[in-house]
Design a protein around this motif. Structure first.
Motif, short mmCIF file in Angstrom:
data_model
loop_
_atom_site.label_atom_id
_atom_site.label_comp_id
_atom_site.label_asym_id
_atom_site.label_seq_id
_atom_site.Cartn_x
_atom_site.Cartn_y
_atom_site.Cartn_z
N LEU A 91 25.06 28.77 -10.23
CA LEU A 91 24.34 29.53 -9.21
C LEU A 91 23.12 30.22 -9.81
O LEU A 91 22.06 30.27 -9.18
CB LEU A 91 25.26 30.55 -8.55
N ASP A 94 20.27 28.04 -9.76
CA ASP A 94 19.93 27.56 -8.41
C ASP A 94 20.47 26.16 -8.15
O ASP A 94 19.77 25.29 -7.63
CB ASP A 94 18.42 27.62 -8.19
N PRO A 96 23.51 25.39 -6.16
CA PRO A 96 24.67 25.74 -5.35
C PRO A 96 25.59 24.57 -5.04
O PRO A 96 26.80 24.76 -4.93
CB PRO A 96 24.06 26.34 -4.07
N ARG A 133 32.19 33.77 -4.68
CA ARG A 133 31.19 32.88 -5.27
C ARG A 133 31.04 31.62 -4.41
O ARG A 133 29.95 31.09 -4.26
CB ARG A 133 31.57 32.53 -6.70
N GLU A 136 28.85 32.51 -1.56
CA GLU A 136 27.47 32.61 -2.04
C GLU A 136 26.86 31.22 -2.23
O GLU A 136 25.72 30.97 -1.82
CB GLU A 136 27.43 33.38 -3.35
N ALA A 137 27.60 30.32 -2.85
CA ALA A 137 27.09 28.96 -3.08
C ALA A 137 26.85 28.24 -1.76
O ALA A 137 25.82 27.57 -1.60
CB ALA A 137 28.08 28.18 -3.96
N ARG A 140 23.67 29.69 -0.15
CA ARG A 140 22.45 29.22 -0.83
C ARG A 140 22.16 27.76 -0.51
O ARG A 140 21.01 27.39 -0.28
CB ARG A 140 22.56 29.39 -2.34
#
Length: 159
Positions: A91, A94, A96, A133, A136-137, A140
């Motif tokens: 992550l 960048d 994801p 996480r 979040e991934a 993104r």
């Protein structure tokens, strides 16, 4: 390993040789694929990432995954920790989609235990950071896909 103390203080350059020495000693005594070296490998990978040596860090993170996948039970806490650390690394770079792949592979066996008795709840609670996480991934990745779609639409409407 003193490397952890140095890493916790933000002194990755000093931690790196400590992890290298510690890993060499552990490998000599336990073997290169022992689950007992995984924590040192993970710390070493984090130090390399902090030093912006991403290729070396990723190789170490992959080695952690290879060892834990081959030598530990699915959803083992050490394996989950390694997957979470690798996903965080991905992550930060960048990536994801790659992070999601790591998390899905690790969370799958854990969540499959749901309904299999009382003990699964404790394991799921311990994996809370991995679920965070994963969200979040996913977020993104969805954002990147939306930006790509908007950019493609803008290019096609330009005369």
């Amino acid at each position: 390993n003193i490397g952890y103390a140095l890493l916790d203080q933000g002194r990755a350059a000093e931690a790196e040789p400590e992890f290298a020495r510690g890993l060499a000693l552990l490998e000599k005594g336990m073997g290169t694929d022992s689950p007992d070296i995984v924590e040192t490998l993970g710390g070493y990978a984090k130090a390399m990432a902090d030093l912006k040596r991403s290729d070396e860090a990723e190789g170490l993170f992959r080695r952690v995954r290879t060892i834990t996948d081959a030598r530990l039970a699915p959803a083992h806490p050490v394996g989950l920790g390694g997957a979470d650390a690798y996903a965080a690394f991905l992550l930060d770079r960048d990536r994801p989609a790659d992070a999601l792949d790591q998390l899905r592979g690790s969370l799958g066996p854990l969540t499959a235990r749901a309904g299999g008795g009382r003990d699964w709840r404790t394991a799921v609670r311990g994996a809370g950071p991995m679920f965070e996480r994963r969200v979040e991934a996913s977020w993104r990745l969805a954002t990147l896909e939306q930006v790509a779609t908007v950019s493609a639409t803008d290019r096609s409407s330009t005369p």
